[in-house]
Motif scaffolding. Structure first.
Motif, PDB file in Angstrom:
ATOM      1  N   SER A   5      31.130  34.238  16.531  1.00 61.59           N
ATOM      2  CA  SER A   5      30.129  33.756  17.888  1.00 61.59           C
ATOM      3  C   SER A   5      30.855  34.455  19.091  1.00 61.59           C
ATOM      4  O   SER A   5      32.083  34.425  19.209  1.00 61.59           O
ATOM      5  N   SER A  91      24.506  38.894  19.260  1.00 54.51           N
ATOM      6  CA  SER A  91      24.320  37.707  19.996  1.00 54.51           C
ATOM      7  C   SER A  91      24.271  37.809  21.418  1.00 54.51           C
ATOM      8  O   SER A  91      23.525  37.108  21.893  1.00 54.51           O
ATOM      9  N   ASP A 112      24.975  29.414  13.846  1.00 57.55           N
ATOM     10  CA  ASP A 112      25.825  29.470  15.091  1.00 57.55           C
ATOM     11  C   ASP A 112      25.443  30.258  16.172  1.00 57.55           C
ATOM     12  O   ASP A 112      25.620  29.929  17.563  1.00 57.55           O
ATOM     13  N   VAL A 390      29.293  24.873  12.984  1.00 55.96           N
ATOM     14  CA  VAL A 390      28.942  26.102  13.522  1.00 55.96           C
ATOM     15  C   VAL A 390      29.770  26.324  14.942  1.00 55.96           C
ATOM     16  O   VAL A 390      29.895  27.482  15.521  1.00 55.96           O
ATOM     17  N   GLN A 391      30.368  25.227  15.347  1.00 52.43           N
ATOM     18  CA  GLN A 391      30.967  25.217  16.861  1.00 52.43           C
ATOM     19  C   GLN A 391      32.275  25.818  16.549  1.00 52.43           C
ATOM     20  O   GLN A 391      33.091  26.192  17.507  1.00 52.43           O
ATOM     21  N   ASN A 393      33.756  28.894  16.478  1.00 47.16           N
ATOM     22  CA  ASN A 393      33.815  30.088  16.426  1.00 47.16           C
ATOM     23  C   ASN A 393      35.279  30.787  16.177  1.00 47.16           C
ATOM     24  O   ASN A 393      36.112  30.269  15.559  1.00 47.16           O
TER      25      ASN A 393
END
Length: 431
Positions: A5, A91, A112, A390-391, A393
């Motif tokens: 991320s 991203s 994510d 998914v938080q 990173n």
């Protein structure tokens, strides 16, 4: 399949995008203005629509063009603009598109990457628009696009992968273990690792990685609050798991450098013959045959311990699309069972549709060890889940891994290390 991320430095731009695109968003579940039927969300499937993929050109150009041509033939009057972005910086590219109001109608997003856009209300709840979604795709795939604190499902699962266990049968046999009955639990793994250490004189390891968030999840630890705003893995159960690994590390059952920056990774150690066990994707033996052709025939596989991890790529629909019916129909078309199966025949991924369960290409082995592993992985997808929030990173996982290392080498107590990891991870969430 696993991704990093890189969103936070562009978060301000994302907030700006809400203002830029706000007048075009509206209610994500509002009916289409266009009359007629045919789209997954109602409305006529016609007109121009854009589709963005991630690093599929040039290797899969012919495949994607075939899928798009078939969609346009099925729906006369539709014109699909296919965009493909390079792997590096994807991203940042997506969030920049969102900030500039140019997010494609259908866009390839792993979970994510999708979450920051969900937080800014830039993606459509496809489950609300397509009632058949949950019935047609495996639960783990759709669950990956449901996020704490946000109602809805924000992507069609497109293709999947998972991990299975791989064992060096020659080394297991040499050191008194049965490769037909490899360890299936952590306790069995540690006992087997002790046997390998004793009989190899410490020259070969069975275990060669430290635990992480996925191991906590498999121990029944809740990693994050329901609203997705704080981490919760500093529990007695997680501390007990770290205590177990610290004992194994102290006993010399793991390489000393597993806690250092020089650690090569358990797959690399497995390939070199230093370790007798690794985890990897369902097609690992095929790639190993290129890297180490003498080892590949000696490898046997078994299901992942606990809940299999799920790695997901999906297709999300922009909430600001001006052609919702066609965008939904296109996303579902690209991710349908037939098109996913054709894609999986070309590369090392697995389809996410329930209908694919009966496809013998995935469900029946050709009798080789690679074929057996592929079936093991595919069968595992029915129960696989995204184990890491998914938080979490890369910055957060770095903090967690640092604290785990301190606990394993005895520089911090297990609960103390976990408390510090949660505190620092929560702060990073707020930054």
């Amino acid at each position: 399949m696993r991704t990093s991320s890189h969103w936070k430095r562009l978060a301000v731009a994302a907030v700006a995008a809400v203002t830029l695109a706000g007048c075009g968003l509206g209610d994500p579940n509002a009916p289409e203005d266009a009359g007629g039927a045919g789209g997954a969300g109602g409305g006529e499937v016609t007109g121009r629509v854009s589709l963005q993929t991630w690093a599929l050109k040039p290797k899969f150009t012919a495949y994607m063009e075939g899928v798009i041509d078939a969609f346009e033939k099925k729906h006369p009057g539709v014109e699909v603009e296919w965009l493909d972005q390079p792997g590096d910086g994807y991203s940042e590219k997506v969030l920049s598109q969102a900030a500039g109001g140019t997010l494609p109608d259908v866009v390839n997003l792993p979970p994510d990457f999708a979450l920051p856009l969900v937080k800014q209300k830039m993606l459509l709840d496809v489950a609300g628009a397509d009632p058949e979604l949950e019935a047609d795709y495996v639960e783990g795939g759709t669950a990956a696009y449901r996020f704490g604190g946000h109602d809805g499902t924000y992507g069609y699962p497109w293709y999947l992968n998972t991990d299975v266990n791989y064992w060096n049968s020659e080394l297991l046999t040499r050191y008194g273990l049965d490769p037909k009955k490899p360890p299936a639990t952590l306790d069995e793994l540690i006992a087997a690792a002790r046997t390998v250490k004793e009989k190899s004189g410490g020259e070969v390891y069975l275990m060669s990685r430290k635990p992480g968030l996925m191991d906590f999840a498999n121990a029944g630890v809740k990693l994050m609050s329901d609203d997705g705003k704080s981490f919760t893995f500093n529990t007695p159960e997680a501390a007990a798991l770290l205590d177990t690994y610290r004992g194994a590390f102290k006993e010399g059952l793991l390489p000393k450098d597993v806690l250092t920056e020089t650690y090569a990774g358990n797959t690399k150690l497995f390939s070199s013959g230093t370790a007798a066990w690794t985890t990897a994707g369902g097609n690992y033996i095929t790639s190993l045959a290129t890297d180490n052709p003498s080892l590949a025939p000696k490898v046997v596989s078994s299901p992942a311990m606990g809940t299999p991890p799920l790695y997901v790529q999906g297709l999300s629909v922009s909430r600001a699309t001006k052609n919702r019916a066609t965008a939904l129909a296109l996303a579902r078309w690209v991710a349908n069972a037939e098109n996913q199966a054709a894609f999986a025949h070309l590369t090392s991924i697995f389809p996410s549709t329930k209908a694919s369960a009966s496809d013998s290409f995935f469900s029946k082995s050709d009798g080789t060890n690679a074929g057996d592993a592929k079936v093991t992985a595919f069968t595992s997808l029915a129960t696989a889940k995204v184990l890491e929030p998914v938080q979490a990173n890369e910055a957060i996982k770095t903090v967690v891994n640092q604290q785990i290392a301190l606990a394993l080498n005895g520089q911090a107590g297990s609960k103390e290390a976990l408390d510090t990891a949660v505190e620092r991870a929560d702060q990073l969430l707020k930054d």
